[in-house]
Structures are given as C-alpha cells and as structure tokens.
Design a protein around this motif. Structure first.
Motif, short mmCIF file in Angstrom:
data_model
loop_
_atom_site.label_atom_id
_atom_site.label_comp_id
_atom_site.label_asym_id
_atom_site.label_seq_id
_atom_site.Cartn_x
_atom_site.Cartn_y
_atom_site.Cartn_z
N PHE A 107 0.83 -1.20 0.00
CA PHE A 107 0.00 0.00 0.00
C PHE A 107 0.87 1.26 0.00
CE2 PHE A 107 -3.41 -2.75 1.93
CZ PHE A 107 -4.26 -2.64 0.86
N GLY A 108 0.51 2.21 -0.84
CA GLY A 108 1.25 3.46 -0.93
C GLY A 108 2.42 3.43 -1.88
N GLN A 109 2.79 2.27 -2.35
CA GLN A 109 3.94 2.15 -3.25
C GLN A 109 3.57 2.60 -4.66
OE1 GLN A 109 5.39 -1.83 -3.53
NE2 GLN A 109 7.28 -1.27 -4.59
N LYS A 110 4.52 3.29 -5.34
CA LYS A 110 4.33 3.71 -6.72
C LYS A 110 5.22 2.86 -7.62
CE LYS A 110 3.01 8.45 -5.62
NZ LYS A 110 3.30 9.89 -5.78
N LEU A 111 4.64 2.35 -8.68
CA LEU A 111 5.35 1.50 -9.62
C LEU A 111 5.36 2.18 -10.99
CD1 LEU A 111 3.73 -1.94 -8.69
CD2 LEU A 111 5.84 -0.96 -7.78
N TYR A 112 6.50 2.14 -11.66
CA TYR A 112 6.64 2.71 -13.00
C TYR A 112 6.80 1.56 -13.99
CZ TYR A 112 7.35 6.93 -10.30
OH TYR A 112 7.18 7.96 -9.42
N LEU A 113 5.88 1.47 -14.94
CA LEU A 113 5.84 0.34 -15.84
C LEU A 113 6.42 0.71 -17.20
CD1 LEU A 113 2.27 -1.02 -15.01
CD2 LEU A 113 4.43 -1.47 -13.85
N LYS A 114 7.26 -0.17 -17.73
CA LYS A 114 7.86 0.01 -19.05
C LYS A 114 7.17 -0.87 -20.08
CE LYS A 114 12.52 1.15 -17.40
NZ LYS A 114 13.96 0.78 -17.47
N ARG A 115 7.27 -0.40 -21.37
CA ARG A 115 6.70 -1.22 -22.44
C ARG A 115 7.57 -2.43 -22.70
NH1 ARG A 115 2.50 0.72 -24.87
NH2 ARG A 115 1.93 2.91 -24.58
N HIS A 116 6.88 -3.56 -22.89
CA HIS A 116 7.60 -4.80 -23.20
C HIS A 116 8.14 -4.77 -24.63
CE1 HIS A 116 8.76 -8.94 -22.70
NE2 HIS A 116 8.04 -9.30 -23.75
N THR A 117 7.34 -4.24 -25.59
CA THR A 117 7.74 -4.07 -26.99
C THR A 117 7.25 -2.71 -27.48
OG1 THR A 117 5.74 -5.15 -27.80
CG2 THR A 117 7.67 -6.55 -27.48
N SER A 118 7.80 -2.25 -28.60
CA SER A 118 7.40 -0.96 -29.16
C SER A 118 5.98 -1.02 -29.72
CB SER A 118 8.36 -0.55 -30.27
OG SER A 118 9.67 -0.39 -29.77
N TYR A 119 5.29 0.13 -29.61
CA TYR A 119 3.99 0.27 -30.27
C TYR A 119 4.22 0.90 -31.65
CZ TYR A 119 -0.59 2.08 -31.52
OH TYR A 119 -1.74 2.37 -32.20
N VAL A 120 3.81 0.24 -32.73
CA VAL A 120 4.07 0.69 -34.10
C VAL A 120 2.77 1.17 -34.73
CG1 VAL A 120 4.94 0.07 -36.39
CG2 VAL A 120 6.00 -0.91 -34.33
N ASN A 121 2.83 2.44 -35.29
CA ASN A 121 1.69 3.02 -36.00
C ASN A 121 1.99 2.97 -37.50
OD1 ASN A 121 -0.66 4.36 -36.62
ND2 ASN A 121 0.17 6.41 -36.16
N SER A 122 1.26 2.15 -38.25
CA SER A 122 1.52 1.98 -39.69
C SER A 122 0.52 2.79 -40.53
CB SER A 122 1.43 0.49 -40.07
OG SER A 122 2.42 -0.25 -39.40
N PHE A 123 1.05 3.51 -41.54
CA PHE A 123 0.18 4.29 -42.43
C PHE A 123 0.87 4.44 -43.79
CE2 PHE A 123 2.67 7.03 -39.68
CZ PHE A 123 3.35 7.84 -40.57
N THR A 124 0.15 4.98 -44.79
CA THR A 124 0.66 5.13 -46.17
C THR A 124 0.78 6.60 -46.53
OG1 THR A 124 -0.35 3.05 -46.84
CG2 THR A 124 0.26 4.57 -48.59
N ILE A 125 1.90 6.97 -47.23
CA ILE A 125 2.07 8.32 -47.77
C ILE A 125 2.32 8.21 -49.28
CG2 ILE A 125 2.99 9.18 -45.58
CD1 ILE A 125 5.78 9.11 -46.87
N ILE A 126 2.16 9.34 -50.01
CA ILE A 126 2.38 9.37 -51.47
C ILE A 126 3.55 10.31 -51.77
CG2 ILE A 126 1.40 9.94 -53.73
CD1 ILE A 126 -1.36 9.38 -52.53
N GLY A 127 4.49 9.81 -52.60
CA GLY A 127 5.63 10.63 -52.99
C GLY A 127 6.21 10.20 -54.34
#
Length: 752
Positions: A32-52
């Motif tokens: 009780f009262g303890q603060k925990l800082y959580l890290k990501r296990h793997t990266s979150y990837v946002n995929s999208f398309t661009i035109i060039g």
C-alpha cells in the motif's frame, strides 16, 4: 482513479519479477502506498501510407503533402515500390521542400509517383519506455473527484456527493462492506469474533471484582485475558513456601507474544470481618484454548458403574489451587470392571462347571411310617430366572424315631446354580434383558465412533483424512486404519461388536438347546419336558458351533484391545493437535494424588501399596497405600494412605502380594498449592513448531498465526484494525471543519 468504489481495474503484466544477480535485494510484491513505473515490453508501431515521387539512384522522395509530412518523423521505417527491402529508415524530413531523405540503403530503383508504407513508433511508445505510473491503494480509498466539501455552499449537504464520508470513492457503509472480516465491528454494533476483539484497544480484560465473588470481565478480550503483570517469560520470586510465579509464559515466549500460559489470581491471606476467605479467586488458561483441552475445572459424569470415574467440577473462589488439567478417565476403569474375575450368581470365570443337566423326574413326597433306614431321595430341576440359571431341588429324608418307626422330612429349596454361563450372563446383563451398565456404555461409545455426523466423535483431519500412510504416532491409529477397526459406518460391526454378538448368541443357543425356558415336570402343569443336558463350552445348536466360555474370553480380550486402540487413537489426536506441558514451581509439594486400577488380576490377598521411581530419592516422605480384593482375589479398591513428597513423575506402584501377577495399578501426581500457599502450577512448555513445512501440531500452528496477527513483534492485524479505525477520525475532521464553515457564514452548525 476511475470507476466505481468497488470496481477493480486490473493490469496484467506478461513478465514477472525474478531475483537478479544482486542478492542483497529480494523481489517483493506491491505494498500500500507504493508507486510502480511500468515500461513497455515491446514498441507500439503506428503503420500508415504516404504518397511521394522517387527518382532512380536517388535517396530523396519528393512531392509529399503537408498532411503526410505531419505524420512522419526521423527514424521511421519506410518501404514500397522502388525502395529496397533493407530496413530503410527516414534520415531527414525537409518540410519546406516537401521531401524526405532516406537512409543510405534507400536508393530508389524506379522513377515515378508511388505509395510508401511508413511504420512509425510515437514518442514514448518505444520498447522500455515508461508508459504508466501505478499507485497501490486500498479498494474504495480513491479520492472522489465529485465530492462537494461544502455542499451547495448554502448550508445544504443532502446531495449524493456531499456526505462527510463521500470524500472517497466508497462511503462508510460501502467501505465497511469492502472490509468484510476486517471491519472492526464485524458488520454489527461491535466486534463479534475473537481476532477482532484481540486487535482492538477498547476490548480490555479486567480482574474487576463484582459482589466479592465474581469476575465477569477476565476474558472480555479473549486473546489477552486479565493476567496482571505476568505476561513475560516464566519467572518466580521468593523462596520456599512463599515462592511466587510472576511470569507465566512458557519456554521461548515472552512479553511480545500473545499469552499461552496459565494464570491464577490469588489474594494471599484474604479475609474480612467474617473471617478467612478463599484465596484463589479466578483462573485463565490460554494453553487450554489453543490446544483444545477441556476446561480443567469442569466435570465428568460417572462412566459405567464405577463411581471413581466421576470427576467433580471445581468452583472459584476456593481455598486450594485449581487442578492443572481435567483428569482423563477413559474406558480403562469400565473395561477393568468388565474383565475383573469375581463371583457372580454363585459362578466364577472358569470351566470347572460348564454343564447344565437335564431335569430329574421329581419324586413323590415321602411319608412317615413303621420301617427303618429308608434311603434319602433327591430331585433337581433347573429354571432361568432373571437371566440366571437356578437349581430347584427336593430332598426327602427319613429319621428313625424308634426301633420300628421313622419320621419323614420333605424339603424344597432353590439356589443359583454354579455354572460358568451364569458368570457370563451376569457380566452382560443385569436381569437377562437389560444390558450391564458398563457393557452398554462401551456399546454407546462404539456407536458414536461408527457414526458419520460431522463434529461428533468421528474425528476427521482435513490434512490427513483418508491417507493410510499419514500419522504422527503410529500407523494403526491413523484415520483409515482406525475406521477399519471400529467399522466406521452407521450400523457397522467391528471386532468388539462381533465378539459381543458371538457370546450373546452362545448364551441364546445354550438356553434354546437345553430347553431351559420350556422345561416342566410332574409338579407343574402340562406335559413333562425334562430338557437336554448341554455343555456350555462345547455344543452345537443348528448350524452354530459354540464354546461359550471361550467366546467370553474372546470378548473380554476384545475389551482390552479396545482400550489399547482408543488410547493409541487419543495419543494420535494429541500428537496432531499438541499437548501443553504443565509443571510445578520450586517449593511445591508434589505427591501421589490418585490411583487407577488398570487391571484387577486374580488370586491376590488384601495388602499394601508402595511406589518406586518417580524421581523420589528416599530423603523425604514416600507414597504409601492399600488395596482390597473380591472373592476371586481380583483387586477392586485402592486407598492412598500417604501421598509422599518430592516426586517429579508418577512412581511405579508395587503390590505387596504376588497374586497371578496380572494386576496393574497406576498413579497420578499433583503439586498444586494448599491453603496459604501461592500458585504452583504453570505451563512450562508448549509443543514446538513444525520444522518441515507442515501444520502439525495444529495447536502451535494456530498459536503462531494468531501471534503473527496480534503479537507485538509484528501485530499485523492490530495495525490494520488501528489504521481502519483511524479513518473514522478523518470523517470527524470533515464534520468539524464544516461546522466551522457554517458558523463563519452565519448559519447553524451541520453536525451536533
């Protein structure tokens, strides 16, 4: 902090903490009262398309819209038509020129406008980035963001979120519901279970005296009784007859532990205007509770026909110290009486006479007359009366009155017939129908053990239940083997039941074959039936072959085996629960206080008893006693003429006459205080804790767990209850502050 007061938002981690290379730290769960800082296990990837537009042999992509440029950033991976599949990334973003530059491996192989796929990891979403802070709080203790600290600010506090206890997600009633067992009031107006009472500071035991004789508050707090200042390791002060116990805790325990000993309040030399008053006022014994011992001052009703099996209750206040433990009478004395050799209905436990003859034809009465020396005539006939075979006899004799005349005498009488079947019958019943009290009592004990009612005599162990290999003392006493012995099913028949049924059947068939209940002769109404001669110890009745006396011996032996088996079972249960050890303080007069006839034997003459061993060195008064015997020389009574002193254990009792050597008498010792002496009895030790991870002895495990919760070393539950109780003070602070606010605003107080 979102959700209802009782809504549990669960975060499940795929990985768990394991011990690293630094052995100075041990991984622990959250607190009780303890603060925990959580890290990501793997990266979150946002995929999208661009035109060039790509150009052969160039690493630049041009003609990208402002919208697409806003999506991408340095380091994103990119691929598509004309871009090599070689983990190409964006090396630079040139927004002013509407173009990007790729990494060195991103040399285009085609020229033209193409769709390109970008895999972008947003800032803070990469592997090992801290993404969440978790604070461990009690369920319902989250701040209520909708709380109205001053109500409607016009003196009205009736809104749903305006209550003095609404500053948290759970109000008082909701919080109490969440507490469950840990509610200090146990859901009612006050504490109702012993653990909660033990953890609260307002449940205090007291030795306060009411009406000079009663002490109703000595166990108000059942874990912490009123034991004055003796809650410390065993200690005494003073010497000799004035030696006083001032520390009652058993070996290894002290002031930081919950009480586990015995305390007797004594008001030495107490008196009033009427004279001397009882000195021993009240007693508490915590060891009795933890080890499920019967209350030492309780009573035991007489068992069977032996009045010495009764144990009278002791009331306090009293002039002498209460006994240490309640005497265990068991079945020994009952069985000893059943097996004792004695004369019953003119018969003994032997086959000297085992034959019932047929009846004689009864001769006619003789008459006086002129004759000389007429022979005496005797007729015998046998009847079953009150379960006993009795010999009826008629004797006609003559006496010469003178040289030519004789006078006749016709005498008819009845007596118990000295046949072994009478001995057996009287051992089993009082009148041929009603079972002997001792036999009936044992039968009731067997019935209880064969019952299946939970909480009855059928003791069952939740840890060792049904396991034939699990035991503390002996395998024969474990649950499975003991069940087999007593045939532990409703209506079951174990060895004792079988032996009793066999000897009863032998008697019934003996009476049937001899026609003892249908005999008549010429002095009775009806046709003559003289019966049949039968040997009780060797006869055949229909399909049954009997040796009646032998079956009695088998039953007698079964009684002895029953006692041995029950004693072993009791020792097994004692081993599982644990038995505290009581001792006597220095200066106590430890003497022989009781004798038990374990086996009566045969062929003894009345005499004296002495003791050997028991730690007695001969330098002080020794035990002495005497014994009486029955007609068969079986010991049937014992008397203590001198208890002796300075014993450390029960001495071996020596019988003055040799007899058949089978008699056994055991002794008990006592060192409790007499009048004007301080208490002598204390709990010297309690069973040691299990060292192999098990729970046996259960009494010590129970004590250890409660000591964890309420002992001063840790006081886990005490601290929890204290913290919970303090929350009510916070609500009181809110009420006080609101009252001040209302007064300052010229309104009436909200709370009285």
């Amino acid at each position: 902090s979102e959700g209802l007061f009782n809504e549990l938002n669960t975060l499940t981690l795929q990985d768990h903490l394991t011990q690293g290379s630094n052995g100075n730290y041990t991984t622990l769960g959250p607190a009780f009262g303890q603060k925990l800082y959580l890290k990501r296990h793997t990266s979150y990837v946002n995929s999208f398309t661009i035109i060039g537009t790509t150009t052969v042999d160039s690493i630049e992509v041009t003609g990208i819209s402002d919208t697409d440029l806003a999506k991408i950033k340095f380091g994103d991976t990119i691929g598509g038509t004309g871009i090599p599949d070689d983990n190409v990334t964006i090396a630079a973003v040139m927004s002013a020129d509407s173009k990007i530059r790729l990494s060195n491996t991103g040399i285009a192989t085609t020229t033209g406008t193409v769709n390109l796929t970008v895999n972008s990891v947003p800032f803070g979403y990469a592997e090992n980035d801290i993404f969440c802070q978790v604070e461990i709080v009690g369920e319902g203790l989250v701040t209520n963001s909708d709380w109205l600290p001053v109500g409607d600010d016009a003196g009205d506090y009736s809104a749903a979120d305006a209550g003095a206890d609404a500053l948290l997600n759970a109000n008082t009633s909701q919080f109490v519901s969440l507490l469950g067992f840990f509610d200090p009031d146990n859901g009612g107006a006050n504490a109702t279970n012993d653990l909660t009472k033990g953890s609260r500071s307002d449940w205090i035991s007291s030795g306060k005296e009411i009406n000079d004789t009663t002490y109703p508050y000595i166990e108000t707090n059942p874990i912490f009784p009123a034991i004055s200042s003796t809650r410390k390791a065993y200690e005494t002060e003073g010497t000799g007859a004035s030696l006083t116990i001032i520390g009652t805790q058993p070996t290894g325990l002290g002031e930081n532990d919950i009480p586990a000993g015995r305390y007797v309040r004594m008001d030495l030399k107490r008196s009033d205007s009427t004279g001397t008053l009882p000195e021993f006022r009240y007693i508490t014994d915590s060891a009795e509770k933890f080890y499920y011992a019967p209350q030492a001052n309780g009573a035991i009703a007489q068992i069977g026909t032996d009045s010495s099996t009764a144990v009278a209750s002791l009331s306090l206040p009293r002039t002498t110290e209460p006994r240490a433990i309640l005497t265990r009478t068991g079945l020994t004395k009952v069985v000893t009486k059943i097996r004792a050799n004695e004369e019953l209905a003119g018969s003994a436990n032997s086959t000297t006479n085992s034959t019932l003859p047929a009846d004689d034809e009864i001769h006619a009465d003789g008459t006086s007359g002129y004759r000389q020396d007429s022979p005496t005539e005797t007729s015998n006939w046998y009847r079953l009366t009150g379960g006993i075979i009795r010999r009826h006899f008629k004797i006609t004799s003559y006496e010469n009155s003178n040289s030519t005349y004789e006078t006749v005498s016709n005498v008819t009488d009845v007596e118990d017939y000295p046949i072994v079947s009478n001995y057996v019958a009287r051992k089993l019943t009082t009148n041929g129908v009603v079972a002997n009290t001792d036999v009936a009592f044992i039968a009731s004990v067997i019935d209880e053990l064969q019952g299946t009612t939970a909480g009855g005599a059928k003791f069952r162990d939740p840890v060792m239940e049904g396991a034939s290999t699990k035991h503390v003392t002996s395998a024969s006493a474990n649950d499975a083997n003991f069940d087999t012995y007593v045939s532990a099913t409703a209506g079951g028949s174990g060895p004792w039941d079988t032996a009793l049924a066999d000897v009863k059947k032998a008697l019934t068939d003996f009476y049937w074959l001899s026609k003892i209940e249908s005999r008549n002769n010429n002095i009775e109404v009806g046709l003559d039936e003289l019966g049949t001669e039968v040997n009780f110890d060797s006869f055949i009745a229909g399909a049954n072959t009997h040796a009646g006396h032998t079956k009695w011996i088998t039953f007698s032996t079964a009684c002895g085996t029953l006692v041995t088996t029950l004693n072993a079972r009791i020792a097994e249960i004692d081993g599982r629960i644990g038995v505290p050890t009581y001792a006597y303080s220095t200066g106590a007069t430890v003497r022989v206080s009781a004798l038990t006839i374990e086996a009566s034997g045969n062929g003894y003459t009345a005499g004296t008893l002495t003791g050997t061993g028991g730690g007695h060195d001969g330098s002080s008064a020794a035990f002495a006693g005497s014994y009486t015997v029955n007609s068969e020389g079986g010991i049937n009574g014992v008397t203590i003429t001198a208890g002796g002193t300075s014993y450390t254990s029960a001495p071996t009792i020596v019988i003055s006459n040799a007899g058949d050597g089978d008699a056994v008498i055991t002794a008990e010792i006592d060192g409790s205080a007499a009048v004007n002496e301080p208490s002598r009895v204390y709990v010297s030790t309690i069973p040691s804790s299990n060292t192999t991870g098990g729970q046996v002895p259960y009494g010590r495990s129970l004590y250890n767990n409660i000591n964890l919760l309420l002992g001063k070393d840790i006081d886990l539950m005490g601290k929890i209850i204290k913290d919970i109780s303090s929350l009510s003070s916070l609500v009181d602070l809110v009420k006080t502050a609101r009252n001040k606010y209302e007064i300052f605003n010229g309104r009436d107080k909200e709370y009285s």
